[in-house]
Design a protein around this motif. Structure first.
Motif, short mmCIF file in Angstrom:
data_model
loop_
_atom_site.label_atom_id
_atom_site.label_comp_id
_atom_site.label_asym_id
_atom_site.label_seq_id
_atom_site.Cartn_x
_atom_site.Cartn_y
_atom_site.Cartn_z
N ILE A 4 -22.79 -44.97 28.95
CA ILE A 4 -23.98 -45.80 28.74
C ILE A 4 -23.67 -46.75 27.60
O ILE A 4 -23.21 -46.35 26.55
N ARG A 5 -23.93 -48.04 27.83
CA ARG A 5 -23.69 -49.06 26.80
C ARG A 5 -24.98 -49.83 26.55
O ARG A 5 -25.70 -50.15 27.49
N VAL A 6 -25.24 -50.13 25.30
CA VAL A 6 -26.38 -50.97 24.93
C VAL A 6 -25.83 -52.09 24.08
O VAL A 6 -25.18 -51.85 23.06
N SER A 47 -37.12 -45.28 25.10
CA SER A 47 -36.56 -44.33 26.06
C SER A 47 -36.56 -44.98 27.43
O SER A 47 -37.55 -45.58 27.83
N LEU A 62 -31.32 -44.23 27.88
CA LEU A 62 -31.47 -44.62 26.48
C LEU A 62 -32.56 -43.77 25.86
O LEU A 62 -33.59 -43.54 26.47
N ASP A 63 -32.34 -43.31 24.63
CA ASP A 63 -33.36 -42.58 23.89
C ASP A 63 -33.01 -42.67 22.42
O ASP A 63 -32.24 -41.86 21.90
N ILE A 66 -34.09 -48.90 18.61
CA ILE A 66 -33.55 -50.18 19.05
C ILE A 66 -34.24 -51.28 18.24
O ILE A 66 -35.45 -51.25 18.05
N ARG A 71 -31.86 -56.75 24.96
CA ARG A 71 -30.67 -55.91 25.05
C ARG A 71 -30.27 -55.76 26.50
O ARG A 71 -31.11 -55.72 27.39
N VAL A 73 -28.67 -53.01 28.91
CA VAL A 73 -28.40 -51.58 29.00
C VAL A 73 -27.60 -51.35 30.28
O VAL A 73 -28.04 -51.74 31.36
N TRP A 75 -25.47 -48.53 32.70
CA TRP A 75 -25.18 -47.13 33.04
C TRP A 75 -24.06 -47.13 34.06
O TRP A 75 -24.13 -47.84 35.06
#
Length: 107
Positions: A4-6, A47, A62-63, A66, A71, A73, A75
């Motif tokens: 997972i990238r943010v 989240s 995501l949790d 931020i 952004r 996100v 997956w």
């Protein structure tokens, strides 16, 4: 394992106005990858969870805290953590706001 990238979206010289409300826009959908654009109006905890049609949570994207802004996100499911084709729901909770988006994954 799942990745997972943010990341922060490029501002492109001020092309993005500050977000006024929590929002989630789907950018890319496949059985291996989901990409979203998240608009977060205020710094705080966010989240993003993915549910199947039976209401079972299949992924927590995501949790955590931020910063305000936009952004991306991402997956990336690997091995047994890939999605099956079908209908899913992404639930986003941020501050006092909550929203749900339908996501169709093609096989």
């Amino acid at each position: 394992s799942t990745t997972i990238r943010v990341g922060t979206l490029a501002d492109a010289g001020g092309a993005y106005p500050p977000p006024r409300r929590l929002d989630l826009r789907t950018l890319k959908v496949s059985t291996r990858e989901l990409w979203f654009e998240l608009a977060q109006p205020a710094t705080g905890r966010v989240s993003i969870a993915l549910f199947d049609v039976l209401g079972r949570r299949v992924a927590l994207l995501l949790d955590g805290p931020i910063e305000a802004g936009y952004r991306r996100v991402e997956w990336h499911g690997k091995g047994s953590e890939r999605l099956s084709a079908g209908l899913y729901f992404a639930r986003v909770v941020g501050g006092q706001s909550q929203l749900v988006r339908r996501i169709m994954v093609a096989g």
